[in-house]
Design a protein around this motif. Sequence first.
Motif, PDB file in Angstrom:
ATOM      1  N   SER A  19      -9.062  -2.277   4.597  1.00  0.00           N
ATOM      2  CA  SER A  19      -8.265  -2.766   3.415  1.00  0.00           C
ATOM      3  C   SER A  19      -9.010  -3.895   2.837  1.00  0.00           C
ATOM      4  N   VAL A  20      -8.492  -4.385   1.671  1.00  0.00           N
ATOM      5  CA  VAL A  20      -9.215  -5.439   0.886  1.00  0.00           C
ATOM      6  C   VAL A  20      -8.260  -6.488   0.408  1.00  0.00           C
ATOM      7  N   ARG A  21      -8.467  -7.762   0.602  1.00  0.00           N
ATOM      8  CA  ARG A  21      -7.409  -8.739   0.260  1.00  0.00           C
ATOM      9  C   ARG A  21      -8.044  -9.361  -0.874  1.00  0.00           C
ATOM     10  N   VAL A  74      -2.885  -1.236  -7.487  1.00  0.00           N
ATOM     11  CA  VAL A  74      -3.331  -0.610  -6.351  1.00  0.00           C
ATOM     12  C   VAL A  74      -2.135  -0.554  -5.378  1.00  0.00           C
ATOM     13  N   GLY A  75      -1.551   0.637  -4.873  1.00  0.00           N
ATOM     14  CA  GLY A  75      -0.528   0.658  -4.141  1.00  0.00           C
ATOM     15  C   GLY A  75      -0.963   0.357  -2.638  1.00  0.00           C
ATOM     16  N   SER A  76      -1.905   1.064  -2.241  1.00  0.00           N
ATOM     17  CA  SER A  76      -2.353   0.646  -0.856  1.00  0.00           C
ATOM     18  C   SER A  76      -3.842   0.336  -0.964  1.00  0.00           C
ATOM     19  N   PRO A  77      -4.235  -0.930  -0.787  1.00  0.00           N
ATOM     20  CA  PRO A  77      -5.267  -1.437  -0.687  1.00  0.00           C
ATOM     21  C   PRO A  77      -6.502  -1.032   0.316  1.00  0.00           C
ATOM     22  N   LYS A  87     -15.201   6.917  -4.130  1.00  0.00           N
ATOM     23  CA  LYS A  87     -14.896   7.583  -2.800  1.00  0.00           C
ATOM     24  C   LYS A  87     -13.408   7.163  -2.149  1.00  0.00           C
ATOM     25  N   SER A  88     -12.825   6.457  -3.019  1.00  0.00           N
ATOM     26  CA  SER A  88     -11.657   5.804  -2.427  1.00  0.00           C
ATOM     27  C   SER A  88     -10.309   6.385  -3.062  1.00  0.00           C
ATOM     28  N   PHE A 119      -8.768   1.216  -9.334  1.00  0.00           N
ATOM     29  CA  PHE A 119      -9.704   0.195  -9.452  1.00  0.00           C
ATOM     30  C   PHE A 119     -10.651   0.179 -10.551  1.00  0.00           C
ATOM     31  N   LEU A 120     -11.225   1.437 -10.679  1.00  0.00           N
ATOM     32  CA  LEU A 120     -11.947   1.894 -11.855  1.00  0.00           C
ATOM     33  C   LEU A 120     -11.367   1.762 -12.979  1.00  0.00           C
TER      34      LEU A 120
END
Lengths: 250, 199
Positions: free
Chosen positions: B120-122, B131-134, B179-180, B187-188
């Motif tokens: 995960s990214v904070r 973004v629901g689940s980071p 790839k996420s 994000f994109l």
Amino acid sequence: MLTKRIIPCLDVRDGVTVKGVNFVNLQEVGEPPAMASAYEAQGADEIVFLDISASAEGRKTLMHVVESTAERLFVPLTVGGGIRSKEDMRTALNAGADKVSVNTVAVQRPEVISECAQDFGRQCVVVAIDAKREGSSWKVYTHGGRRRTDKDAIEWAAMAQDLGAGEILLTSMDADGTKDGYDLPLTEKVAEEVDIPVIASGGCGNAQHIYEVLSRTGAEAALAASIFHYGELTVKQVKDYLRERGVPVR
Amino acid sequence: MPVRVAIADYGVGNLHSIRKALENCGASPYIVEDMRELLEAECVVFPGVGAFDKTMERLQPIKSGLVRRLEEGVPSLGICIGAQILFETSEEGRQPGLGFYRGKVVRLKAERVPHMGWNSVRTDDLILRGVGSPYFYFAHSYYGLPSEDIAIGDTDYYGQVPTLFLKNRTYGTQFHPEKSSESGMRFLRNFVKFAEAST
């Protein structure tokens, strides 16, 4: 926190997904691109295509399949089987693979691991090891499990890492196709020996098996085929099961 | 008019996913084999494929012009190795990087390297809005360690690792949005909107 990965594996022959027991008695189970996308929707962390085509023609077909898969798959795709050189690896990467696994060629010519890691980055290079127990150790097999070598599986894993492998895809030939669970001692030994991630493969029959291998060994990922292909379980069900038992998953 | 996004093709690896992902997010991506074309682009993506030196060999001839474009604020995105080459140096290679981001790329200090898989990214940055689940996909042995204030997000992996950067209008991600899955697409989409607003 890094989560544990669940990886559906598609054995692909002449462009079609197949499944067999102990590498024989193969049955067709579906089209790889559609299956890969369906697994992504279920929450698969990655997809592996292993090409088991016997002919050059079949392998060429796979590259078309990889291309059409990569255009609609947005999780990593690993392609393996029949990779014989750095050029084969380049072809697979250009077709749309994110990682490529090498098996027989790496045993025959270990320097190919370093060559590929140098050009493409080590995170692309997966060394697949097919191991079979002999007494208290495991021997490496090549040619899709048909040919025994004198190499010790644990030592080979360490050597592959030193040469530049980014990951080990470890298949227990004893467990493969049995649905009796992963080979925990083999997986634990290899995961202890190397510092790169280990994907456990072979023997998965239910969610508990995945829980066991991910909680009792150092494996970072579990690969499974038939439990997903035959609709016995979805990736989501496996992840719910793991989450309830405290295994970190996405 | 959809924003035209130049994807740098360094000659190795898979650009299908990033191209298709940008298309799905409303951009008009195109692959650039002649690096000089990057200097004319209205938005640049440095994809996350290959190794440091091989990538820099391709970019070295246009280095000063490219850095000038980034300094001028052309919206850009560097992914994984494509973010690492924005730094000054790397322990992975002998070639100097672009040096647009101040700092160096260093080897991960962890029990298992590469850092491979979903983490995960904070961040407070709007690029992760919605973004629901980071959780994003990572696959790297090195990471950028900036010596200026450009790290806007981080990730836990045997300590805190900076994994999201922003300087002028150039985002850098240590993870692979292409790839996420759903998080990456979100994000994109946010990046494409950001690029549209900047051009």
